[in-house]
Every structure is written in structure tokens, then in C-alpha cells.
Design a protein around this motif. Structure first.
Motif, PDB file in Angstrom:
ATOM      1  N   ARG A   1       0.628  -1.151  -0.201  1.00  0.00           N
ATOM      2  CA  ARG A   1      -0.028  -0.462   0.008  1.00  0.00           C
ATOM      3  C   ARG A   1       0.856   1.281  -0.376  1.00  0.00           C
ATOM      4  O   ARG A   1       0.840   2.183  -0.997  1.00  0.00           O
ATOM      5  CB  ARG A   1      -1.447   0.317   1.205  1.00  0.00           C
ATOM      6  CG  ARG A   1      -1.774  -0.884   1.074  1.00  0.00           C
ATOM      7  CD  ARG A   1      -3.468  -0.307   0.256  1.00  0.00           C
ATOM      8  NE  ARG A   1      -4.145   0.908   0.979  1.00  0.00           N
ATOM      9  CZ  ARG A   1      -4.987   0.752   1.330  1.00  0.00           C
ATOM     10  NH1 ARG A   1      -5.470  -0.435   2.286  1.00  0.00           N
ATOM     11  NH2 ARG A   1      -5.249   1.515   1.872  1.00  0.00           N
TER      12      ARG A   1
ATOM     13  N   GLY B   1     -19.938  -4.463   5.327  1.00  0.00           N
ATOM     14  CA  GLY B   1     -18.032  -3.888   5.883  1.00  0.00           C
ATOM     15  C   GLY B   1     -17.087  -3.675   6.362  1.00  0.00           C
ATOM     16  O   GLY B   1     -16.538  -3.262   6.098  1.00  0.00           O
TER      17      GLY B   1
ATOM     18  N   ALA C   1     -10.308  -4.262  -0.686  1.00  0.00           N
ATOM     19  CA  ALA C   1      -9.601  -3.381   0.334  1.00  0.00           C
ATOM     20  C   ALA C   1      -9.777  -2.993   1.490  1.00  0.00           C
ATOM     21  O   ALA C   1     -10.252  -2.315   1.798  1.00  0.00           O
ATOM     22  CB  ALA C   1     -10.030  -2.395  -1.034  1.00  0.00           C
TER      23      ALA C   1
ATOM     24  N   ALA D   1      -5.391  -7.521  -2.099  1.00  0.00           N
ATOM     25  CA  ALA D   1      -6.047  -8.095  -1.062  1.00  0.00           C
ATOM     26  C   ALA D   1      -5.372  -8.524   0.133  1.00  0.00           C
ATOM     27  O   ALA D   1      -5.059  -9.454  -0.254  1.00  0.00           O
ATOM     28  CB  ALA D   1      -7.453  -8.343  -2.022  1.00  0.00           C
TER      29      ALA D   1
ATOM     30  N   GLU E   1     -11.518  -9.859   0.911  1.00  0.00           N
ATOM     31  CA  GLU E   1     -11.245  -8.493   1.468  1.00  0.00           C
ATOM     32  C   GLU E   1     -10.331  -7.656   0.301  1.00  0.00           C
ATOM     33  O   GLU E   1      -9.270  -7.654   0.253  1.00  0.00           O
ATOM     34  CB  GLU E   1     -11.229  -7.765   2.909  1.00  0.00           C
ATOM     35  CG  GLU E   1     -11.603  -8.325   3.812  1.00  0.00           C
ATOM     36  CD  GLU E   1     -10.360  -8.586   5.398  1.00  0.00           C
ATOM     37  OE1 GLU E   1     -10.699  -7.579   5.704  1.00  0.00           O
ATOM     38  OE2 GLU E   1     -10.012  -9.533   5.810  1.00  0.00           O
TER      39      GLU E   1
ATOM     40  N   ASP F   1      -8.884  -1.160   5.748  1.00  0.00           N
ATOM     41  CA  ASP F   1      -8.187  -0.533   5.850  1.00  0.00           C
ATOM     42  C   ASP F   1      -7.316  -0.229   6.526  1.00  0.00           C
ATOM     43  O   ASP F   1      -6.804  -1.261   7.537  1.00  0.00           O
ATOM     44  CB  ASP F   1      -9.718  -0.246   6.930  1.00  0.00           C
ATOM     45  CG  ASP F   1      -9.493   1.317   7.779  1.00  0.00           C
ATOM     46  OD1 ASP F   1      -8.784   1.215   8.646  1.00  0.00           O
ATOM     47  OD2 ASP F   1     -10.318   1.883   7.155  1.00  0.00           O
ATOM     48  N   HIS F   2      -6.394   0.408   5.510  1.00  0.00           N
ATOM     49  CA  HIS F   2      -4.616   0.331   6.342  1.00  0.00           C
ATOM     50  C   HIS F   2      -4.753   0.852   7.640  1.00  0.00           C
ATOM     51  O   HIS F   2      -3.669   0.256   8.348  1.00  0.00           O
ATOM     52  CB  HIS F   2      -4.306   1.542   5.535  1.00  0.00           C
ATOM     53  CG  HIS F   2      -2.297   1.737   5.699  1.00  0.00           C
ATOM     54  ND1 HIS F   2      -1.667   0.993   5.239  1.00  0.00           N
ATOM     55  CD2 HIS F   2      -1.781   2.226   5.521  1.00  0.00           C
ATOM     56  CE1 HIS F   2      -0.202   0.941   5.093  1.00  0.00           C
ATOM     57  NE2 HIS F   2      -0.547   2.367   5.758  1.00  0.00           N
TER      58      HIS F   2
ATOM     59  N   GLY G   1     -13.513  -3.012  -5.608  1.00  0.00           N
ATOM     60  CA  GLY G   1     -14.266  -2.419  -5.046  1.00  0.00           C
ATOM     61  C   GLY G   1     -14.378  -2.949  -3.687  1.00  0.00           C
ATOM     62  O   GLY G   1     -12.644  -2.912  -3.484  1.00  0.00           O
ATOM     63  N   SER G   2     -14.948  -2.286  -2.908  1.00  0.00           N
ATOM     64  CA  SER G   2     -14.727  -2.965  -1.440  1.00  0.00           C
ATOM     65  C   SER G   2     -15.241  -3.801  -1.118  1.00  0.00           C
ATOM     66  O   SER G   2     -14.598  -3.672   0.802  1.00  0.00           O
ATOM     67  CB  SER G   2     -14.432  -0.748  -0.271  1.00  0.00           C
ATOM     68  OG  SER G   2     -16.092  -1.189  -0.820  1.00  0.00           O
ATOM     69  N   GLN G   3     -15.982  -4.173  -0.497  1.00  0.00           N
ATOM     70  CA  GLN G   3     -17.240  -4.582  -0.141  1.00  0.00           C
ATOM     71  C   GLN G   3     -16.690  -6.165   0.073  1.00  0.00           C
ATOM     72  O   GLN G   3     -16.119  -5.929  -0.809  1.00  0.00           O
ATOM     73  CB  GLN G   3     -18.174  -4.881  -1.084  1.00  0.00           C
ATOM     74  CG  GLN G   3     -19.503  -5.350  -0.038  1.00  0.00           C
ATOM     75  CD  GLN G   3     -19.718  -4.671   1.154  1.00  0.00           C
ATOM     76  OE1 GLN G   3     -19.248  -3.602   0.974  1.00  0.00           O
ATOM     77  NE2 GLN G   3     -20.337  -4.907   2.030  1.00  0.00           N
TER      78      GLN G   3
ATOM     79  N   ASP H   1      -2.188  -6.357  -6.291  1.00  0.00           N
ATOM     80  CA  ASP H   1      -3.047  -5.790  -8.005  1.00  0.00           C
ATOM     81  C   ASP H   1      -2.644  -6.315  -8.908  1.00  0.00           C
ATOM     82  O   ASP H   1      -2.675  -6.714  -9.504  1.00  0.00           O
ATOM     83  CB  ASP H   1      -3.241  -4.043  -8.132  1.00  0.00           C
ATOM     84  CG  ASP H   1      -1.861  -3.392  -7.678  1.00  0.00           C
ATOM     85  OD1 ASP H   1      -1.032  -4.373  -7.638  1.00  0.00           O
ATOM     86  OD2 ASP H   1      -1.968  -2.220  -7.373  1.00  0.00           O
TER      87      ASP H   1
ATOM     88  N   ARG I   1      -2.734  -1.760  -4.988  1.00  0.00           N
ATOM     89  CA  ARG I   1      -4.130  -2.109  -4.104  1.00  0.00           C
ATOM     90  C   ARG I   1      -3.327  -3.543  -3.544  1.00  0.00           C
ATOM     91  O   ARG I   1      -2.925  -4.345  -3.885  1.00  0.00           O
ATOM     92  CB  ARG I   1      -5.158  -2.613  -4.696  1.00  0.00           C
ATOM     93  CG  ARG I   1      -6.408  -2.490  -4.011  1.00  0.00           C
ATOM     94  CD  ARG I   1      -7.375  -2.392  -5.223  1.00  0.00           C
ATOM     95  NE  ARG I   1      -7.361  -2.982  -6.372  1.00  0.00           N
ATOM     96  CZ  ARG I   1      -8.040  -4.361  -6.576  1.00  0.00           C
ATOM     97  NH1 ARG I   1      -8.633  -5.267  -5.682  1.00  0.00           N
ATOM     98  NH2 ARG I   1      -8.163  -4.769  -7.474  1.00  0.00           N
TER      99      ARG I   1
END
Length: 332
Positions: free
Chosen positions: A16, A135, A107, A23, A105, A109-110, A74-76, A46, A21
């Protein structure tokens, strides 16, 4: 040596920071002979780079393809299931019709990953919850004995040192054993009241306690996720630890020494101390599996191998040497 969780977290955070990106993929549930247990983690970048694993390789290849063609985006959070049919199980190398259910997951949360990494680096036991519908991801303190939970909508995973190891004696074997045990996610503590040995102890993440062994064992409050290994080769110190350890619910108690010394130790514990035959019978001695080990790292391997077998409920036979009198101290 970092735990597998820390390696995966470090990769995601590094990627990141480099602008990629990434997952997170978690094994939520398995059926049949799945290659990796529930709770196993994988990070997926990615460009297809991976850290960790969720199978023997074929599923990773498919997920890399999904990442590269945009199906993981996406993010969900969402669920992927592999091996529902026998044809698919064979395709992905899942033996005996095994099935894997994965939570992806796309994306994570960092900031939460940074918080989780900091807690794990501090030796904390942590519960991480992922709600698929919303999420939302939350992090809590966990208690020993908690386990992964998955109901199809909420995944709760436990991270950190699930197991504890107390080593008595700050010798060479202890150094190797401590580092190897840390790689298997043990929280390691070293006890040695002898300053001439303890002053040189410097294994990162394995604190030294200078108290007397029996007091340290009592303070540890061993539970079924605890192991205690006495390696001083000094009966005055090893026996003190064993007196308390053998009465505890620790899943593994071992002591260094030859077969002759171990037989004498058991007789001594039975004759002079308040221990039953069943309690003394719990002692693993000579400590470790018989693998012909002679050097400190080899002996550490044998100890950790036997601990792993006991932890996993595997019965291991102890072969007798051709000449029992020749069985030396700690030679496994």
C-alpha cells in the motif's frame, strides 16, 4: 522470525505504501481434506504478487487471475468457494473432495491493519471481525481459548500467540528453541536465576525472568495452551520447575537428560515430592523426538517436533537404543 500473520500484514502495508492495491484473503471454513486450515491468510497484490497461502497453489493461481482481470475489486468483502464439485476439487488440487470457503477483502482498511500489526508485535492476542453485509471491520482484545467463528456473514479470526512456552535455562539449546517456537506463534518466556547464564540472553521477543523456576511456573498460570521445558541440566533448578509444571494443565512438560537421568528424576519426584504416578508420567524425558540429534539446533528441532505432535494429538513411539547405557544427555 515473524509469525505468518505479521508477514502477511507487513506485505499488505508495504504494498500500500508503494501505491499498490492489495486484498486480504482468509480461509473461513473447510470441508474434507483441505490443504490449509481455517484462519489461514493470504495477501494478494494488484499485479498478482502474493504473501501467505490458502491452498497448495492452484487456488492461488486462480485468485491471481481474478485479481489481474478485475474480478477482485471494489471495497465490499465477499465469499469465494472452491471445490463444490469433484471436478472442481480435482482442478484445484483439493484431495478427497475437499472444499474451501474464502472471505475476500478487496480493500482492507490500512489504519486498522497498522493497529493490528502493532498489537501483534507487542505480543497481544487479538480478535478481528469482518461483517460482510456492512463491510465493517473491528479489532478486539482476545482471550486464550477463543477460536475462529464463521456463520456465513461474520468472520471472527484470532491472531497472535495462541500458545505459550516457558523455557528453563538460558543455554544454547534454549536460544534455538526460543527462535523456532516463535516462528510457530508461541509466546516464549525464558527463566534462569543464574546470572552467569542469563546476562547473555538476548533473543528478541523472548523476555527473561530471573526468578526461581517454581515461582515463575506458578506466576505463568499454565493452561492447556502452555508448554514448559526444563533445559538447565541442574536438578536443583529443573526439578523446581517440574514440581509445579506436572501438576498444571500444561499440554507439554519436558526435561533434558539421558534415559538414565530421566529414570532417576522420575523416581526422585515420586519418592520425595507430592506428585502422583500419573503426574510424573506426563513428563517427556529425554525431551524431544528420537531423530539422532546431537547439536543444539538439532535438539531444539526434536523438542519442537515432539511438542507439535503432542499439541496435534499425534502419538509418537519412543524407540529404545541398542545400548541404553550409551544414550547421552539430550541426544535425540
Amino acid at each position: 522470525m515473524d509469525s505468518q500473520d505479521l508477514q502477511v500484514l507487513a506485505a499488505v502495508r508495504r504494498w500500500r505504501a508503494e501505491g499498490h492495491r492489495a486484498a486480504l484473503v482468509t480461509v473461513a471454513q473447510t470441508w474434507g481434506s483441505a490443504p490449509r486450515p481455517a484462519g489461514a491468510w493470504m495477501a494478494l497484490r494488484d499485479d498478482g504478487r502474493v504473501q501467505g497461502s490458502v491452498s497448495g497453489g492452484c487456488i492461488e493461481d486462480d485468485m491471481i487471475a481474478r485479481m489481474l482481470d478485475g474480478r477482485i475489486g471494489g471495497s465490499q468483502p465477499f465469499v469465494l468457494t472452491y471445490g463444490v464439485t469433484r471436478e472442481e476439487a480435482n482442478r484445484f488440487g483439493l484431495p478427497c473432495g475437499g472444499t474451501l470457503e474464502l472471505v475476500v477483502e478487496p480493500a482492507p482498511d490500512h489504519a486498522l491493519l497498522t493497529d493490528l500489526a502493532a498489537r501483534l508485535e507487542g505480543g497481544q492476542l487479538v480478535r478481528r471481525e469482518v461483517e460482510l453485509a456492512s463491510g465493517q471491520v473491528r479489532i478486539f482484545d482476545a482471550c486464550r481459548g477463543e477460536a475462529l467463528q464463521w456463520d456465513g456473514q461474520r468472520l471472527s479470526t484470532i491472531h497472535g500467540p495462541h500458545w505459550r512456552l516457558l523455557i528453563i535455562g538460558a543455554g544454547q539449546i534454549s536460544r534455538y528453541l526460543a527462535q523456532m517456537a516463535q516462528a510457530l506463534d508461541y509466546a516464549v518466556t525464558l527463566c534462569d536465576p543464574r546470572e552467569e547464564y542469563s546476562v547473555e540472553w538476548d533473543v528478541p521477543g523472548a523476555p527473561l525472568v530471573a526468578g526461581m523456576p517454581d515461582d515463575v511456573v506458578i506466576a505463568m498460570a499454565p493452561d492447556p495452551h502452555s508448554a514448559i521445558v526444563a533445559l538447565t541440566h541442574d536438578p536443583k533448578l529443573d526439578d523446581m520447575a517440574l514440581l509445579e509444571a506436572l501438576k498444571s494443565p500444561a499440554f507439554y512438560v519436558g526435561a533434558l537428560g539421558s534415559r538414565v537421568n530421566n529414570a532417576a528424576r522420575k523416581a526422585r519426584l515420586l519418592e520425595y515430592f507430592d506428585l502422583s504416578e500419573d503426574e510424573v508420567g506426563r513428563l517427556h524425558g529425554p525431551v524431544g523426538l528420537h531423530i539422532g540429534s546431537r547439536t543444539p539446533p538439532e535438539i531444539a528441532v526434536s523438542i519442537l517436533a515432539e511438542m507439535t505432535a503432542v499439541k496435534n494429538g499425534v502419538s509418537v513411539a519412543r524407540p529404545e537404543p541398542a545400548n541404553p547405557a550409551s544414550a547421552g544427555c539430550g541426544v535425540r
